[in-house]
Write an enzyme that holds these catalytic residues in place. Structure first.
Site, PDB file in Angstrom:
ATOM      1  N   SER A  69      21.982  13.097  94.024  1.00  0.00           N
ATOM      2  CA  SER A  69      21.335  11.784  93.969  1.00  0.00           C
ATOM      3  C   SER A  69      19.845  11.889  94.301  1.00  0.00           C
ATOM      4  O   SER A  69      19.113  12.607  93.618  1.00  0.00           O
ATOM      5  CB  SER A  69      22.070  10.827  94.911  1.00  0.00           C
ATOM      6  OG  SER A  69      21.654   9.506  94.724  1.00  0.00           O
ATOM      7  N   HIS A  80      22.680  10.661  88.664  1.00  0.00           N
ATOM      8  CA  HIS A  80      23.260   9.394  88.212  1.00  0.00           C
ATOM      9  C   HIS A  80      22.229   8.282  88.370  1.00  0.00           C
ATOM     10  O   HIS A  80      21.226   8.444  89.074  1.00  0.00           O
ATOM     11  CB  HIS A  80      24.535   9.059  89.007  1.00  0.00           C
ATOM     12  CG  HIS A  80      24.306   8.888  90.476  1.00  0.00           C
ATOM     13  ND1 HIS A  80      23.703   7.775  91.015  1.00  0.00           N
ATOM     14  CD2 HIS A  80      24.595   9.682  91.524  1.00  0.00           C
ATOM     15  CE1 HIS A  80      23.631   7.886  92.323  1.00  0.00           C
ATOM     16  NE2 HIS A  80      24.174   9.048  92.659  1.00  0.00           N
TER      17      HIS A  80
END
Length: 254
Positions: A129, A152
């Site tokens: 992340s 993501h």
């Protein structure tokens, strides 16, 4: 009587309080056993400052006490001190993080990238992340062969107002992450967004989990390696920097 007196004298000698140095050493040893499981910890003078980004990057909201976190208000002063200290000649950033607060993570990444001293990062375990921008913020980044990085889209927790402005805000913040990663690595914007929005790979989300060799092939990370390779690369860059400062102005080192 003489033998009894001698015994009492020996008892008094043995019951004398420890000196301040002995007491301090004893307390340090006890603390090391509690915290690290060993009485002795190797002490080494080093010209390299090691910064660890572990657990979850904590931002403006405090996380539960059972969470292992990296607090950005602790990291930023350390980076300022490392930049100012004449004893620190380079930085080694070690990452094993699940991600966390986007703004806090970007603040740490921008701080790392703006340092004038050589910095090398190594991803061990995971750099997921918002850990991706922090990983690529260094001059050179390595990743362990078994380590992974999850890419993501940005997500929001808590109350979300369902208006167009909310989605515009998310899109702008996401573009900040994309621009930073593509500017500090060799991955292209199209490829990075393709990995970010891929469907069918993550069970409860969209995105991609990139393993070490794939991260290198995409241009996200520079090379496969661990602590040894990272320190060798950092020492090489420190030596190059010293040569550059030693070179006469307008000329080359003979």
């Amino acid at each position: 009587m003489n033998s009894l007196k001698s015994t009492n004298d020996e008892t008094r000698v043995s019951e004398q309080p420890a000196t301040p140095d002995e007491a301090r050493k004893g307390s340090v040893a006890a603390e090391n056993i509690v915290q690290l499981g060993t009485a002795t910890v190797p002490q080494a003078e080093s010209n390299v400052f090691c910064l660890t980004i572990i657990g979850q990057v904590e931002g403006h909201m405090m996380l539960p006490p059972q969470n292992k976190t990296t607090k950005y208000e602790h990291v930023i002063p350390q980076l300022v001190a490392a930049e100012q200290s004449p004893k620190v000649e380079g930085l080694l950033i070690v990452l094993n993080t699940v991600g966390g607060d986007v703004e806090a993570g970007l603040a740490i990444a921008e701080m790392i990238s703006s340092l004038s001293k050589p910095k090398v990062a190594v991803v061990l375990g995971g750099g997921h992340s918002i850990g991706v921008p922090i990983a690529v913020a260094a001059d050179y980044t390595l990743i362990a062969e078994s380590a992974t990085m999850t890419i993501h889209p940005i997500r929001m927790n808590g109350l979300v107002i369902g208006v167009p402005q909310t989605f515009e805000y998310l899109d702008k913040m996401q573009e900040r992450v994309v621009r930073f990663v593509t500017r500090h690595s060799k991955v292209g914007e199209v490829k990075f967004k393709e990995l970010m929005f891929k469907t069918g790979e993550l069970a409860r989300d969209i995105g991609t989990t990139v393993v070490g060799p794939d991260a290198v092939s995409y241009g996200l990370i520079d090379a496969i390696g661990g602590i040894g390779e990272a320190l060798r690369e950092l020492n090489r860059r420190i030596a190059e920097r010293k040569l550059a400062f030693a070179a006469p102005q307008g000329g080359e080192v003979q």
